[in-house]
Motif scaffolding. Structure first.
Motif, PDB file in Angstrom:
ATOM      1  N   GLY A 294      34.794  11.916  50.374  1.00  0.00           N
ATOM      2  CA  GLY A 294      33.633  12.729  50.065  1.00  0.00           C
ATOM      3  C   GLY A 294      33.331  13.735  51.150  1.00  0.00           C
ATOM      4  O   GLY A 294      34.165  14.012  52.013  1.00  0.00           O
ATOM      5  N   VAL A 295      32.117  14.248  51.101  1.00  0.00           N
ATOM      6  CA  VAL A 295      31.661  15.211  52.093  1.00  0.00           C
ATOM      7  C   VAL A 295      30.189  14.936  52.387  1.00  0.00           C
ATOM      8  O   VAL A 295      29.418  14.604  51.487  1.00  0.00           O
ATOM      9  CB  VAL A 295      31.880  16.668  51.611  1.00  0.00           C
ATOM     10  N   LEU A 296      29.827  15.049  53.648  1.00  0.00           N
ATOM     11  CA  LEU A 296      28.439  14.892  54.073  1.00  0.00           C
ATOM     12  C   LEU A 296      27.776  16.258  53.940  1.00  0.00           C
ATOM     13  O   LEU A 296      28.146  17.210  54.631  1.00  0.00           O
ATOM     14  CB  LEU A 296      28.390  14.380  55.517  1.00  0.00           C
ATOM     15  N   LEU A 297      26.832  16.375  53.026  1.00  0.00           N
ATOM     16  CA  LEU A 297      26.198  17.669  52.757  1.00  0.00           C
ATOM     17  C   LEU A 297      25.086  17.988  53.741  1.00  0.00           C
ATOM     18  O   LEU A 297      24.952  19.129  54.184  1.00  0.00           O
ATOM     19  CB  LEU A 297      25.635  17.682  51.328  1.00  0.00           C
TER      20      LEU A 297
ATOM     21  N   LEU B 289      29.525  11.318  61.748  1.00  0.00           N
ATOM     22  CA  LEU B 289      29.793  12.430  60.842  1.00  0.00           C
ATOM     23  C   LEU B 289      28.574  13.338  60.788  1.00  0.00           C
ATOM     24  O   LEU B 289      27.434  12.863  60.790  1.00  0.00           O
ATOM     25  CB  LEU B 289      30.084  11.903  59.436  1.00  0.00           C
TER      26      LEU B 289
ATOM     27  N   LEU C  29      25.050  13.000  50.643  1.00  0.00           N
ATOM     28  CA  LEU C  29      26.503  13.041  50.605  1.00  0.00           C
ATOM     29  C   LEU C  29      27.010  12.839  49.194  1.00  0.00           C
ATOM     30  O   LEU C  29      26.321  12.298  48.338  1.00  0.00           O
ATOM     31  CB  LEU C  29      27.112  11.987  51.537  1.00  0.00           C
TER      32      LEU C  29
ATOM     33  N   GLY D 147      28.602  18.902  56.551  1.00  0.00           N
ATOM     34  CA  GLY D 147      29.757  19.766  56.324  1.00  0.00           C
ATOM     35  C   GLY D 147      31.086  19.086  56.574  1.00  0.00           C
ATOM     36  O   GLY D 147      32.128  19.616  56.213  1.00  0.00           O
ATOM     37  N   GLU D 148      31.073  17.897  57.179  1.00  0.00           N
ATOM     38  CA  GLU D 148      32.326  17.218  57.493  1.00  0.00           C
ATOM     39  C   GLU D 148      32.783  16.345  56.326  1.00  0.00           C
ATOM     40  O   GLU D 148      31.966  15.721  55.644  1.00  0.00           O
ATOM     41  CB  GLU D 148      32.179  16.360  58.748  1.00  0.00           C
ATOM     42  N   PRO D 149      34.110  16.307  56.113  1.00  0.00           N
ATOM     43  CA  PRO D 149      34.641  15.428  55.069  1.00  0.00           C
ATOM     44  C   PRO D 149      34.633  13.981  55.561  1.00  0.00           C
ATOM     45  O   PRO D 149      34.602  13.725  56.768  1.00  0.00           O
ATOM     46  CB  PRO D 149      36.078  15.929  54.893  1.00  0.00           C
ATOM     47  N   LEU D 150      34.666  13.057  54.624  1.00  0.00           N
ATOM     48  CA  LEU D 150      34.781  11.659  55.018  1.00  0.00           C
ATOM     49  C   LEU D 150      35.715  10.931  54.071  1.00  0.00           C
ATOM     50  O   LEU D 150      35.777  11.207  52.887  1.00  0.00           O
ATOM     51  CB  LEU D 150      33.407  10.981  55.041  1.00  0.00           C
TER      52      LEU D 150
END
Length: 70
Positions: A8-11, A27, A53, A30-33
């Motif tokens: 996913g991605v942390l919005l 995290l 997220l 904007g960073e992917p996870l």
């Protein structure tokens, strides 16, 4: 623990992920996870603002997405 692969991605916000061995992963927005797969862990929000997220699980119908440690 997640018995299925997910990503996913942390919005918004910040998220700390802690492994059972004590490793800490931080995290930021904007960073992917790619969450830990078949490994005990937990997450916490170190700030007062909410975390937002999106996570997609690649599982099978009937398979739980999360298993809690007893």
């Amino acid at each position: 623990m997640h018995p299925v692969i997910n990503a996913g991605v942390l919005l918004e916000g910040e998220l700390n992920i802690f492994t059972k061995t004590g490793e800490k992963i931080t995290l930021k927005a904007g960073e992917p996870l790619v969450e830990l797969f078949k490994e005990w862990h937990y997450g916490s929000n170190p700030r007062t603002e909410p975390v937002d997220l999106i996570v997609v699980y690649a599982g099978t119908v009937g398979t739980p997405l999360t298993i809690r440690e007893k």
